[in-house]
Scaffold this active site. Structure first.
Site, PDB file in Angstrom:
ATOM      1  N   VAL A  99       1.047  -1.004   0.154  1.00 58.65           N
ATOM      2  CA  VAL A  99      -0.065   0.177  -0.086  1.00 58.65           C
ATOM      3  C   VAL A  99       1.129   1.395  -0.014  1.00 58.65           C
ATOM      4  O   VAL A  99       1.746   1.495   0.935  1.00 58.65           O
ATOM      5  CB  VAL A  99      -1.054   0.028   1.241  1.00 58.65           C
ATOM      6  CG1 VAL A  99      -1.790   1.151   1.259  1.00 58.65           C
ATOM      7  CG2 VAL A  99      -1.893  -1.235   1.174  1.00 58.65           C
ATOM      8  N   HIS A 103       3.181   3.748   6.413  1.00 56.14           N
ATOM      9  CA  HIS A 103       2.708   3.102   7.631  1.00 56.14           C
ATOM     10  C   HIS A 103       3.302   2.233   8.312  1.00 56.14           C
ATOM     11  O   HIS A 103       4.295   1.524   7.830  1.00 56.14           O
ATOM     12  CB  HIS A 103       1.236   2.233   7.299  1.00 56.14           C
ATOM     13  CG  HIS A 103       1.626   1.195   5.973  1.00 56.14           C
ATOM     14  ND1 HIS A 103       1.431   1.539   4.871  1.00 56.14           N
ATOM     15  CD2 HIS A 103       1.933  -0.020   6.194  1.00 56.14           C
ATOM     16  CE1 HIS A 103       1.957   0.299   4.285  1.00 56.14           C
ATOM     17  NE2 HIS A 103       2.164  -0.542   4.795  1.00 56.14           N
ATOM     18  N   HIS A 105       3.789  -0.922  10.933  1.00 56.09           N
ATOM     19  CA  HIS A 105       3.254  -1.906  11.344  1.00 56.09           C
ATOM     20  C   HIS A 105       3.480  -2.106  12.844  1.00 56.09           C
ATOM     21  O   HIS A 105       4.651  -2.148  13.094  1.00 56.09           O
ATOM     22  CB  HIS A 105       3.611  -3.505  10.579  1.00 56.09           C
ATOM     23  CG  HIS A 105       3.146  -3.456   9.343  1.00 56.09           C
ATOM     24  ND1 HIS A 105       2.166  -4.315   8.962  1.00 56.09           N
ATOM     25  CD2 HIS A 105       3.630  -2.847   8.277  1.00 56.09           C
ATOM     26  CE1 HIS A 105       2.133  -4.035   7.437  1.00 56.09           C
ATOM     27  NE2 HIS A 105       2.974  -3.285   7.160  1.00 56.09           N
TER      28      HIS A 105
HETATM   29  P1  5GP Z   1       2.467  -3.191   3.501  1.00 48.53           P
HETATM   30  O1  5GP Z   1       2.485  -4.533   2.772  1.00 48.53           O
HETATM   31  O2  5GP Z   1       2.357  -2.306   2.468  1.00 48.53           O
HETATM   32  O3  5GP Z   1       3.641  -2.840   4.312  1.00 48.53           O
HETATM   33  O4  5GP Z   1       1.308  -3.389   4.350  1.00 48.53           O
HETATM   34  C1  5GP Z   1      -0.049  -3.006   3.769  1.00 48.53           C
HETATM   35  C2  5GP Z   1      -0.973  -3.772   4.984  1.00 48.53           C
HETATM   36  O5  5GP Z   1      -2.533  -3.182   4.870  1.00 48.53           O
HETATM   37  C3  5GP Z   1      -1.239  -5.060   4.950  1.00 48.53           C
HETATM   38  O6  5GP Z   1      -0.833  -5.786   6.154  1.00 48.53           O
HETATM   39  C4  5GP Z   1      -2.448  -5.283   4.639  1.00 48.53           C
HETATM   40  O7  5GP Z   1      -3.336  -6.585   5.125  1.00 48.53           O
HETATM   41  C5  5GP Z   1      -3.359  -4.112   5.222  1.00 48.53           C
HETATM   42  N1  5GP Z   1      -4.675  -3.521   4.479  1.00 48.53           N
HETATM   43  C6  5GP Z   1      -4.650  -3.567   3.013  1.00 48.53           C
HETATM   44  N2  5GP Z   1      -5.927  -3.324   2.753  1.00 48.53           N
HETATM   45  C7  5GP Z   1      -6.512  -2.878   4.047  1.00 48.53           C
HETATM   46  C8  5GP Z   1      -7.606  -2.539   4.398  1.00 48.53           C
HETATM   47  O8  5GP Z   1      -8.752  -2.347   3.375  1.00 48.53           O
HETATM   48  N3  5GP Z   1      -8.232  -2.373   5.571  1.00 48.53           N
HETATM   49  C9  5GP Z   1      -7.144  -2.568   6.594  1.00 48.53           C
HETATM   50  N4  5GP Z   1      -7.518  -2.325   7.765  1.00 48.53           N
HETATM   51  N5  5GP Z   1      -5.998  -3.168   6.364  1.00 48.53           N
HETATM   52  C10 5GP Z   1      -5.555  -3.282   5.090  1.00 48.53           C
END
Ligand code: 5GP
Length: 117
Positions: A99, A103, A105
């Site tokens: 995304v 962010h 985690h």
């Molecule tokens: P990344 O992979 O970019 O570090 O983390 C993106 C995070 O966003 C993932 O852990 C995924 O599960 C979470 N995520 C994706 N779409 C949504 C959503 O619509 N709502 C929520 N609450 N989390 C989401």
């Protein structure tokens, strides 16, 4: 004006999410696909795409993410060192970013392995 990111839509309550914290600079909500009993995303309200794109004027936004992490950890009951938590920021293909809105985690509630996979 460019289209809102997924996380901006969550912050603006256009997409539902379990929002657990919010302040002037950031919001935090539970990950839709939790990787640990506690898995919360802490997101700046300014849609900085990823940490490597942040600039000096984002300093307050960036600092707010870590301050929020401590508050969220406290609220989730995992701030003490006998429990604990991990903060992760993924960037780009090899980092596992999916995304493009910065962010942090916050993962907790089980022992986390090191090194990560
Ligand atoms: P990344 O992979 O970019 O570090 O983390 C993106 C995070 O966003 C993932 O852990 C995924 O599960 C979470 N995520 C994706 N779409 C949504 C959503 O619509 N709502 C929520 N609450 N989390 C989401």
């Amino acid at each position: 004006m460019s289209e809102k990111t997924l996380f901006q839509k969550i912050i603006d309550r256009e997409i539902p999410a379990d929002i657990v914290y919010e302040d002037e600079f950031c919001a935090a909500f539970r990950d839709i696909q939790p990787q640990a009993p506690v898995h919360i995303l802490i997101v700046p309200k300014k849609p900085i795409p990823r940490v490597g794109d942040a600039v000096a004027e984002d300093q307050a936004q960036l600092g707010a993410l870590l301050l929020a992490a401590g508050k969220v950890a406290e609220a989730e009951g995992v701030r003490s060192t006998d429990k604990g938590f991990r903060l992760v920021i993924n960037q780009g293909r090899d980092g596992g970013e999916t995304v493009p809105h910065l962010h942090v985690h916050l993962l907790a509630g089980r022992p986390l392995e090191w090194p990560p996979g």
